[in-house]
Design a protein around this motif. Structure first.
Motif, PDB file in Angstrom:
ATOM      1  N   LYS A 167       0.833  -1.205   0.000  1.00  0.00           N
ATOM      2  CA  LYS A 167       0.000   0.000   0.000  1.00  0.00           C
ATOM      3  C   LYS A 167       0.865   1.252   0.000  1.00  0.00           C
ATOM      4  N   ALA A 168       1.917   1.261   0.807  1.00  0.00           N
ATOM      5  CA  ALA A 168       2.815   2.414   0.849  1.00  0.00           C
ATOM      6  C   ALA A 168       3.481   2.628  -0.506  1.00  0.00           C
ATOM      7  N   LEU A 169       3.868   1.552  -1.170  1.00  0.00           N
ATOM      8  CA  LEU A 169       4.464   1.666  -2.507  1.00  0.00           C
ATOM      9  C   LEU A 169       3.440   2.204  -3.497  1.00  0.00           C
ATOM     10  N   LEU A 170       2.206   1.735  -3.409  1.00  0.00           N
ATOM     11  CA  LEU A 170       1.151   2.210  -4.302  1.00  0.00           C
ATOM     12  C   LEU A 170       0.930   3.711  -4.128  1.00  0.00           C
ATOM     13  N   PHE A 171       0.893   4.187  -2.893  1.00  0.00           N
ATOM     14  CA  PHE A 171       0.681   5.608  -2.633  1.00  0.00           C
ATOM     15  C   PHE A 171       1.796   6.458  -3.245  1.00  0.00           C
ATOM     16  N   GLN A 172       2.967   5.884  -3.418  1.00  0.00           N
ATOM     17  CA  GLN A 172       4.079   6.621  -4.024  1.00  0.00           C
ATOM     18  C   GLN A 172       4.167   6.434  -5.534  1.00  0.00           C
ATOM     19  N   GLY A 173       3.261   5.648  -6.092  1.00  0.00           N
ATOM     20  CA  GLY A 173       3.310   5.392  -7.528  1.00  0.00           C
ATOM     21  C   GLY A 173       4.336   4.356  -7.930  1.00  0.00           C
ATOM     22  N   LYS A 174       4.808   3.537  -6.983  1.00  0.00           N
ATOM     23  CA  LYS A 174       5.786   2.484  -7.277  1.00  0.00           C
ATOM     24  C   LYS A 174       5.034   1.187  -7.588  1.00  0.00           C
ATOM     25  N   PHE A 175       4.337   1.205  -8.704  1.00  0.00           N
ATOM     26  CA  PHE A 175       3.414   0.119  -9.016  1.00  0.00           C
ATOM     27  C   PHE A 175       4.134  -1.197  -9.278  1.00  0.00           C
ATOM     28  N   GLY A 176       5.246  -1.145 -10.003  1.00  0.00           N
ATOM     29  CA  GLY A 176       5.978  -2.367 -10.306  1.00  0.00           C
ATOM     30  C   GLY A 176       6.480  -3.060  -9.056  1.00  0.00           C
ATOM     31  N   ALA A 177       6.935  -2.281  -8.088  1.00  0.00           N
ATOM     32  CA  ALA A 177       7.420  -2.862  -6.838  1.00  0.00           C
ATOM     33  C   ALA A 177       6.277  -3.410  -5.994  1.00  0.00           C
ATOM     34  N   ALA A 178       5.098  -2.795  -6.089  1.00  0.00           N
ATOM     35  CA  ALA A 178       3.964  -3.222  -5.272  1.00  0.00           C
ATOM     36  C   ALA A 178       3.336  -4.514  -5.773  1.00  0.00           C
ATOM     37  N   ILE A 179       3.349  -4.740  -7.087  1.00  0.00           N
ATOM     38  CA  ILE A 179       2.597  -5.857  -7.672  1.00  0.00           C
ATOM     39  C   ILE A 179       2.993  -7.218  -7.104  1.00  0.00           C
ATOM     40  N   PRO A 180       4.282  -7.605  -7.085  1.00  0.00           N
ATOM     41  CA  PRO A 180       4.583  -8.941  -6.564  1.00  0.00           C
ATOM     42  C   PRO A 180       4.219  -9.121  -5.099  1.00  0.00           C
ATOM     43  N   ILE A 181       4.246  -8.050  -4.325  1.00  0.00           N
ATOM     44  CA  ILE A 181       3.877  -8.141  -2.911  1.00  0.00           C
ATOM     45  C   ILE A 181       2.372  -8.341  -2.788  1.00  0.00           C
ATOM     46  N   PHE A 182       1.591  -7.542  -3.520  1.00  0.00           N
ATOM     47  CA  PHE A 182       0.148  -7.737  -3.521  1.00  0.00           C
ATOM     48  C   PHE A 182      -0.202  -9.158  -3.971  1.00  0.00           C
ATOM     49  N   THR A 183       0.448  -9.630  -5.024  1.00  0.00           N
ATOM     50  CA  THR A 183       0.162 -10.969  -5.547  1.00  0.00           C
ATOM     51  C   THR A 183       0.419 -12.036  -4.498  1.00  0.00           C
ATOM     52  N   ASP A 184       1.517 -11.896  -3.782  1.00  0.00           N
ATOM     53  CA  ASP A 184       1.860 -12.846  -2.725  1.00  0.00           C
ATOM     54  C   ASP A 184       0.789 -12.838  -1.626  1.00  0.00           C
ATOM     55  N   VAL A 185       0.379 -11.641  -1.208  1.00  0.00           N
ATOM     56  CA  VAL A 185      -0.640 -11.533  -0.163  1.00  0.00           C
ATOM     57  C   VAL A 185      -1.955 -12.147  -0.631  1.00  0.00           C
ATOM     58  N   ILE A 186      -2.348 -11.871  -1.855  1.00  0.00           N
ATOM     59  CA  ILE A 186      -3.617 -12.381  -2.382  1.00  0.00           C
ATOM     60  C   ILE A 186      -3.601 -13.899  -2.493  1.00  0.00           C
ATOM     61  N   ASN A 187      -2.506 -14.445  -2.955  1.00  0.00           N
ATOM     62  CA  ASN A 187      -2.444 -15.885  -3.215  1.00  0.00           C
ATOM     63  C   ASN A 187      -2.107 -16.713  -1.987  1.00  0.00           C
ATOM     64  N   ASN A 188      -1.367 -16.121  -1.036  1.00  0.00           N
ATOM     65  CA  ASN A 188      -0.818 -16.928   0.050  1.00  0.00           C
ATOM     66  C   ASN A 188      -1.100 -16.399   1.451  1.00  0.00           C
ATOM     67  N   GLY A 189      -1.623 -15.194   1.571  1.00  0.00           N
ATOM     68  CA  GLY A 189      -1.738 -14.551   2.864  1.00  0.00           C
ATOM     69  C   GLY A 189      -2.766 -15.202   3.782  1.00  0.00           C
ATOM     70  N   VAL A 190      -2.485 -15.098   5.089  1.00  0.00           N
ATOM     71  CA  VAL A 190      -3.396 -15.636   6.103  1.00  0.00           C
ATOM     72  C   VAL A 190      -3.582 -14.599   7.202  1.00  0.00           C
ATOM     73  N   THR A 191      -4.708 -14.695   7.887  1.00  0.00           N
ATOM     74  CA  THR A 191      -4.976 -13.813   9.008  1.00  0.00           C
ATOM     75  C   THR A 191      -4.108 -14.199  10.195  1.00  0.00           C
ATOM     76  N   THR A 192      -4.165 -13.381  11.237  1.00  0.00           N
ATOM     77  CA  THR A 192      -3.396 -13.666  12.445  1.00  0.00           C
ATOM     78  C   THR A 192      -3.655 -15.070  12.972  1.00  0.00           C
ATOM     79  N   ASN A 193      -4.914 -15.512  12.910  1.00  0.00           N
ATOM     80  CA  ASN A 193      -5.236 -16.832  13.450  1.00  0.00           C
ATOM     81  C   ASN A 193      -5.210 -17.933  12.403  1.00  0.00           C
ATOM     82  N   GLY A 194      -4.645 -17.632  11.221  1.00  0.00           N
ATOM     83  CA  GLY A 194      -4.374 -18.678  10.246  1.00  0.00           C
ATOM     84  C   GLY A 194      -5.417 -18.897   9.179  1.00  0.00           C
TER      85      GLY A 194
END
Length: 584
Positions: free
Chosen positions: A223-250
């Motif tokens: 999100k911080a990268l997106l706010f700065q217009g660093k879209f290329g750097a943000a994309i792989p992180i967003f993709t990882d969160v979307i595909n693999n991310g879990v909440t605090t309790n799993g």
């Protein structure tokens, strides 16, 4: 540029007042220090945990001023055109000039927001300094404690930066001096570093609800990268969160089937919660509940509605109109939702005893999870009665908020009625939720030219809204009852994502609809560079109905995108050291 930034000396004796606005799990709330922590205590893991809990507490504000709340109902939603400052002109009049974009640097509310966020920074720095000085922590414990502190510090600096722009930055190495030289420059480098450290050092899951984990840190970094217009750097992180991310309790991150359950206290810590502020009731202080929302429930509801006070946060005419859909179920992306032929039928100017038929046109079903309007069931309370729940229609319009409102069945179990109003509810406020992540990722993909991927993310959000099993019914709790309105919604066709300009229009509208009233809109418009155009059009439209509020108001490009540096802070530092933002 260098500035002298005065920072009150931090010591390892941190007062128990750090615990007042606790925003962690119920287990955290049971830890109630009765005095200051001694140096020896702070060197232990338990002592440092105590300091860390105080840092979590600052997520909920530190001084009880409603501008400090994490939902930014004024600075994000009212200022973004989602909502009007409700009640009447004489109640909490300090907001009146702010909503007209006539914000003064002498605003005490903005000064308290500044102080609260820097208090959060100082608490995080105290944790980090204690970790560095401790001889008892294991390497693993030190990394996890520091990761949480830096994640929280990054959040406080992010919040300061999106409000005030160029703010002073200092870390734990500068916390024991009265006057230090620090750069008054962009905080983005520090924000990125803090979130990256947290992502690298926090575990994927945590034992306690409310604690941040590595996935929340990654989402916030993107999100911080997106706010700065660093879209290329943000994309792989967003993709990882979307595909693999879990909440605090799993739980794997996902959209809830039922949109309304995002805002239901009985469903807290759900799969859509990436980072939230924990809430509690009957814990000895209403500060631990959603105190920042206590003014925002419908007005004068009595036993028929929640809170019985005070109507300060009323969705705008324009926001309600935005939920209009065309014959195919798509939003009116050309902005024609405010045209007389498309504007939502409402009961403005009518008494509750007057006859009224709710709008029969096509509507996005999220409207009735987001906007309280006459004749539509208001959660499990009565159908919204219209003017009877509005303090002053000519001042604030006909609508009531509907998100983060407690249910009648939750009275006294998920509310804290120990104070002057019943409106202290205890559902978590979600700082980042999964739908937000999907839509931010879609933005980044659009700017990188990956339009089909962006369309997939946006349509995933719309598909959830289109699940008719969870649309509002004429009879609450009866799935066999007719729909409460004419809900028509569909996913975007490929033609809407055939070029970047069209795709941008779609994702920006989707953020408006999906996240309405959640404190994002003003900051979205600013970062997109369209705030002046959008908000001046909003003011002109609303002024047709709310003349005493908006007549002559205007958003000034080059000024109104940022809030003024509080004059009280400039008076302490001097204008040469802490210069004012442009235009103030």
């Amino acid at each position: 540029m260098k500035t002298l930034f005065k920072f009150k000396k931090m010591t390892v004796a941190l007062m128990a007042t750090l615990m007042v606005g606790v925003s962690c799990s119920d287990e955290f709330l049971e830890v109630l220090p009765t005095g200051s922590l001694a140096d020896a205590q702070v060197g232990t893991k338990d002592g440092i945990e105590g300091l860390l809990i105080g840092t979590y507490a600052a997520l909920n504000g530190t001084d009880g001023n409603r501008f400090e709340g994490p939902n930014h109902w004024v600075t994000g939603s009212i200022m973004g055109g989602d909502a009007n400052k409700g009640t009447d002109a004489g109640d909490y009049g300090d907001i009146n000039p702010i909503q007209r974009y006539e914000t003064s640097a002498t605003s005490g509310d903005l000064n308290q927001l500044w102080q609260a966020r820097f208090e959060g920074v100082s608490r995080a720095n105290a944790v980090l300094a204690a970790i560095a000085a401790s001889e008892e922590l294991s390497t693993s414990d030190a990394a996890i404690l520091a990761g949480q502190a830096r994640m929280l510090r990054g959040h406080f600096y992010f919040d300061l930066t999106k409000h005030f722009g160029d703010v002073p930055v200092f870390d734990e190495t500068l916390s024991a001096v009265e006057i230090v030289e620090v750069p008054r420059s962009s905080a983005w480098a520090q924000i990125e570093a803090d979130f990256q450290f947290a992502a690298d050092n926090l575990p994927a899951t945590m034992s306690d609800a409310g604690r941040v984990n590595s996935w929340a840190a990654k989402a916030y970094l993107a999100k911080a990268l997106l706010f700065q217009g660093k879209f290329g750097a943000a994309i792989p992180i967003f993709t990882d969160v979307i595909n693999n991310g879990v909440t605090t309790n799993g739980l794997a991150y996902d959209l809830l089937d039922d949109y309304a359950q995002i805002y239901n206290a009985e469903n807290d810590n759900h799969a859509e919660a990436v980072m939230d502020v924990e809430s509690a009731n009957n814990s000895g202080s209403t500060q631990n509940a959603n105190w920042f929302d206590d003014l925002n429930y419908p007005y004068n509801t009595g036993a028929d509605g929640p809170g019985n006070c005070c109507g300060f946060f009323q969705p705008s005419f324009s926001m309600a109109n935005s939920f209009r859909t065309d014959a195919t179920g798509l939003p009116l992306l050309d902005g024609s939702y405010n045209d007389p032929a498309n504007a939502l039928e409402n009961d403005f100017g009518l008494e509750s005893a007057d006859a009224f038929t709710p709008d029969a046109g096509n509507l996005d079903p999220r409207i009735d999870h987001s906007v309280g309007r006459r004749g539509i069931p208001y959660l499990d309370w009565i159908p919204h009665p219209g003017k009877a729940w509005i303090r002053s229609q000519p001042y604030a319009g006909p609508y009531s908020p509907k998100k983060y409102i407690y249910y009648k069945s939750q009275e006294n179990s998920f509310t804290d009625g120990s104070s002057w109003t019943r409106g202290y509810a205890t559902m978590n406020y979600t700082i980042i939720r999964f739908a937000d992540v999907l839509l931010m990722a879609a933005e980044a993909e659009i700017e990188a030219g990956s339009l089909p991927t962006a369309m997939g993310y946006v349509n995933r959000v719309r598909a959830r809204a289109a699940n008719s099993d969870y649309w509002v019914k004429t009879e609450f709790g009866n799935p066999a009852a007719p729909d409460a309105a004419n809900y028509v919604i569909s996913e975007y066709p490929a033609s809407q994502f055939a070029d970047q300009a069209s795709a941008r229009t779609a994702v920006r509208m989707e953020r408006k609809l999906e996240l309405s009233g959640e404190g994002h809109r003003f900051f979205d418009l600013v970062r997109w560079g369209v705030a002046a155009t959008e908000l001046n059009a909003y003011l002109q439209y609303e002024a047709q109905f709310l003349q005493t509020k908006f007549a002559g108001a205007s958003f000034t490009a080059g000024k109104s995108e940022l809030y003024p540096i509080p004059q009280a802070q400039i008076d302490i530092q001097g204008p040469d050291i802490l210069p004012q933002n442009a235009g103030y």
